[in-house]
Scaffold this active site. Structure first.
Site, PDB file in Angstrom:
ATOM      1  N   GLY A 187      -9.245  -3.945   4.705  1.00  7.79           N
ATOM      2  CA  GLY A 187      -9.685  -3.644   6.061  1.00  7.79           C
ATOM      3  C   GLY A 187      -8.896  -4.335   7.155  1.00  7.79           C
ATOM      4  N   ARG A 208      -7.245  -7.961  -9.641  1.00 11.09           N
ATOM      5  CA  ARG A 208      -7.937  -9.208 -10.005  1.00 11.09           C
ATOM      6  C   ARG A 208      -9.309  -8.861 -10.569  1.00 11.09           C
ATOM      7  NH1 ARG A 208      -8.749  -8.257  -4.491  1.00 11.09           N
ATOM      8  NH2 ARG A 208     -10.963  -7.913  -4.056  1.00 11.09           N
ATOM      9  N   LYS A 254      -2.404   2.182   8.935  1.00  8.28           N
ATOM     10  CA  LYS A 254      -2.696   1.007   8.105  1.00  8.28           C
ATOM     11  C   LYS A 254      -1.424   0.226   7.813  1.00  8.28           C
ATOM     12  CE  LYS A 254      -6.560   3.045   5.538  1.00  8.28           C
ATOM     13  NZ  LYS A 254      -7.082   3.351   4.192  1.00  8.28           N
ATOM     14  N   GLU A 295      -2.648   7.963   7.623  1.00 14.83           N
ATOM     15  CA  GLU A 295      -3.362   8.958   6.818  1.00 14.83           C
ATOM     16  C   GLU A 295      -4.546   9.507   7.589  1.00 14.83           C
ATOM     17  OE1 GLU A 295      -4.257   6.834   3.110  1.00 14.83           O
ATOM     18  OE2 GLU A 295      -6.174   6.190   3.919  1.00 14.83           O
ATOM     19  N   LYS A 343       0.816  -1.225   0.000  1.00 14.63           N
ATOM     20  CA  LYS A 343       0.000   0.000   0.000  1.00 14.63           C
ATOM     21  C   LYS A 343       0.845   1.268   0.000  1.00 14.63           C
ATOM     22  CE  LYS A 343      -3.486  -2.779   0.141  1.00 14.63           C
ATOM     23  NZ  LYS A 343      -3.015  -3.792  -0.812  1.00 14.63           N
TER      24      LYS A 343
HETATM   25  C1  MV4 Z   1     -10.118   4.283   5.405  1.00 12.18           C
HETATM   26  C2  MV4 Z   1     -11.313   4.718   5.969  1.00 12.18           C
HETATM   27  C3  MV4 Z   1     -11.397   6.029   6.364  1.00 12.18           C
HETATM   28  N1  MV4 Z   1     -10.351   6.841   6.217  1.00 12.18           N
HETATM   29  N2  MV4 Z   1      -9.093   5.133   5.276  1.00 12.18           N
HETATM   30  C4  MV4 Z   1     -11.371  -0.296   4.871  1.00 12.18           C
HETATM   31  C5  MV4 Z   1     -10.893  -1.241   3.848  1.00 12.18           C
HETATM   32  C6  MV4 Z   1      -9.573  -0.755   3.406  1.00 12.18           C
HETATM   33  N3  MV4 Z   1      -9.507  -0.828   1.983  1.00 12.18           N
HETATM   34  C7  MV4 Z   1      -9.485   0.635   3.893  1.00 12.18           C
HETATM   35  N4  MV4 Z   1     -10.675   0.899   4.650  1.00 12.18           N
HETATM   36  C8  MV4 Z   1     -10.939   2.129   5.112  1.00 12.18           C
HETATM   37  N5  MV4 Z   1      -9.939   3.035   4.988  1.00 12.18           N
HETATM   38  C9  MV4 Z   1      -9.215   6.386   5.702  1.00 12.18           C
HETATM   39  N6  MV4 Z   1      -8.176   7.197   5.588  1.00 12.18           N
HETATM   40  C10 MV4 Z   1     -12.361   3.810   6.101  1.00 12.18           C
HETATM   41  C11 MV4 Z   1     -12.163   2.507   5.695  1.00 12.18           C
HETATM   42  C12 MV4 Z   1     -13.292   1.649   5.909  1.00 12.18           C
HETATM   43  C13 MV4 Z   1     -14.049   1.182   4.860  1.00 12.18           C
HETATM   44  C14 MV4 Z   1     -13.742   1.489   3.546  1.00 12.18           C
HETATM   45  C15 MV4 Z   1     -14.495   0.998   2.514  1.00 12.18           C
HETATM   46  C16 MV4 Z   1     -15.605   0.198   2.786  1.00 12.18           C
HETATM   47  C17 MV4 Z   1     -15.925  -0.102   4.069  1.00 12.18           C
HETATM   48  C18 MV4 Z   1     -15.151   0.369   5.111  1.00 12.18           C
HETATM   49  C19 MV4 Z   1     -15.493   0.045   6.417  1.00 12.18           C
HETATM   50  C20 MV4 Z   1     -14.733   0.502   7.452  1.00 12.18           C
HETATM   51  C21 MV4 Z   1     -13.612   1.294   7.200  1.00 12.18           C
END
Ligand code: MV4
Length: 445
Positions: free
Chosen positions: A165, A292, A158, A200, A116
């Site tokens: 997630g 993918r 992260k 972030e 990432k």
């Molecule tokens: C985030 C976020 C809020 N702010 N990053 C969850 C999956 C992963 N791909 C990153 N995720 C998130 N990153 C920042 N800076 C909230 C999430 C997130 C989320 C994102 C997409 C769909 C569902 C989610 C559920 C909880 C948190």
């Protein structure tokens, strides 16, 4: 074009890929575990090979067994589907070393986007917006506090090797930064074998909006519009739709152009997805790139008319994309409900024998599933047993059509998430398009 493709997967996606191959006149080889002898992908493929015991680690994740099967069957390409080995760079590399085409991006693409921190660096150079944060691994608490103070709270830590997630920590105040950093690094090391984490700004009420891209080996990349995947629970998507109910044509174009720029930056030559967080003010930020074909690809197929799996196979064979960006338009509205063999209240797995089975049909109704009457849903694999996809002129009509189709679906003997989806289709906020990724934490369905 390929003569024979081995499908290194099971369930509905294996069936989806086999169907595409058959329509393209390509022979198919299914692989299966001991427990999957009676699986539909095995009987529908031209031939099948058992690759090992029931546990995924010994079969669908067993690189040696899969490569051996491809060599025995004389397959010239492998389609990995999603999950399992689909984002395993080492597997892609081994396929190529054995003279077998991996139907997907290069190992180099997978590594660059799978990490990432390097993905953030790559897309930043391509001009894609990212949330304020670090483009390097953070090691000390002092460093973390300095950066978090600068960005402003809340922030999120992260794992660089994480994704989907896993390995995330939200931090609300300087006092908790040190502890969260230590925990994040420990969990990242234990979970992914790499302690690197980055920080972030935390976006509190985002929608999850992702852009489908497809590239070829001649430098062409196009996008196929977006999917809104905000309705999810514990990072498992439950409902996806296209178009996103709140996207304007201008925003779609900007998000699409950025996704294409990100893909072009790495000479991406397959199907892929650029995931964004869409904030309440209409700002969007890069989150991850999935290298993918995704579970939810059918909603994009329904509104664009593009067969993503066929395009992906063509691309891998070196055939140029048959569409230019200006050939792509979005028609109507599509929704997908994931049907899981789960208790619809607790979302806990509910495997077992299907004692009665009838699928919905009619205009604009599509079922992607490898289930059949008297089939036993196994406890060893993913609980998703199918996807119900509808397409109609408007979102309102698509919701109505989904309600009717869910009502027609008969699956007896096990519990499924169908009752959850039925409630969702009559939920006022869902019907109004008024939701974000926190929807299911806020609303009791
Ligand atoms: C985030 C976020 C809020 N702010 N990053 C969850 C999956 C992963 N791909 C990153 N995720 C998130 N990153 C920042 N800076 C909230 C999430 C997130 C989320 C994102 C997409 C769909 C569902 C989610 C559920 C909880 C948190």
């Amino acid at each position: 074009m390929f003569h024979k493709i081995l499908i290194a997967n099971r369930g509905e996606i294996a069936l989806r890929i086999i169907r595409a191959c058959k329509e393209m006149g390509i022979k198919t080889v299914a692989v299966h575990s001991d427990a999957d002898q009676d699986a539909l992908h095995v009987s529908v493929a031209d031939e099948s090979i058992c690759i090992g015991p029931t546990a995924s680690a010994d079969s669908y994740l067993n690189i040696k067994a899969i490569i051996s099967a491809a060599e025995i069957a004389d397959a010239d390409a492998i389609h990995p589907g999603y999950g399992f080995l689909s984002e395993n760079a080492e597997f892609a590399e081994i396929c190529e070393q054995c003279g077998i085409t991996f139907i997907g991006p290069t190992a180099e693409n997978m590594r660059r986007m799978g990490d990432k921190i390097s993905a953030r660096q790559t897309v930043t150079e391509a001009g894609v917006p990212i949330l304020p944060g670090t483009n390097e691994s953070i090691e000390t608490a002092e460093e973390a506090v300095r950066i978090a103070d600068e960005i402003g709270y809340p922030v999120i830590i992260k794992a660089s090797a994480g994704g989907g997630g896993r390995g995330m920590k939200i931090v609300h105040s300087p006092a908790s930064v040190g502890n969260a950093l230590a925990m994040a690094r420990t969990e990242a090391k234990a979970g992914f074998g790499k302690a690197d984490v980055y920080i972030e700004k935390f976006c509190e009420h985002p929608r999850h909006v992702e852009i489908q891209v497809i590239g070829d080996k001649h430098g062409n990349v196009i996008h196929l519009g977006e999917r809104d995947c905000s309705i999810q629970r514990r990072h498992q998507k439950l409902i996806e739709e296209s178009p996103c109910p709140v996207l304007t044509p201008e925003l779609r174009q900007r998000m699409g152009e950025c996704a294409v720029a990100a893909a072009k930056a790495v000479s991406y030559s397959s199907a892929g997805t650029v995931e964004y967080l869409l904030d309440t003010d209409g700002s969007f930020y890069f989150m991850e790139m999935n290298t993918r074909v995704q579970v939810e690809h059918p909603v994009t197929e329904m509104v664009t008319g593009v067969d993503i799996v066929k395009e992906q196979i063509n691309s891998a064979a070196g055939i140029p994309l048959r569409y230019k960006q200006e050939d792509i338009s979005i028609t109507g509205h599509s929704i997908e409900c994931r049907i899981n063999a789960e208790d619809p209240e607790k979302f806990t797995p509910f495997p077992g024998k299907i004692t009665a089975y009838h699928t919905p049909g009619g205009m604009g109704v599509r079922v992607e599933s490898a289930m059949y009457d008297q089939y036993t849903v196994l406890p060893h694999y993913d609980s998703m047993i199918g996807k119900l996809i509808v397409h109609a002129d408007t979102r309102e009509e698509a919701i109505k059509k989904m309600s009717c189709a869910l009502g027609e679906y008969i699956i007896e003997g096990i519990k499924t998430t169908i009752p959850f989806h039925q409630k969702m289709m009559t939920n006022k906020d869902f019907m109004d398009g008024n939701f974000d990724t926190n929807f299911l934490e806020r609303v009791k369905i």
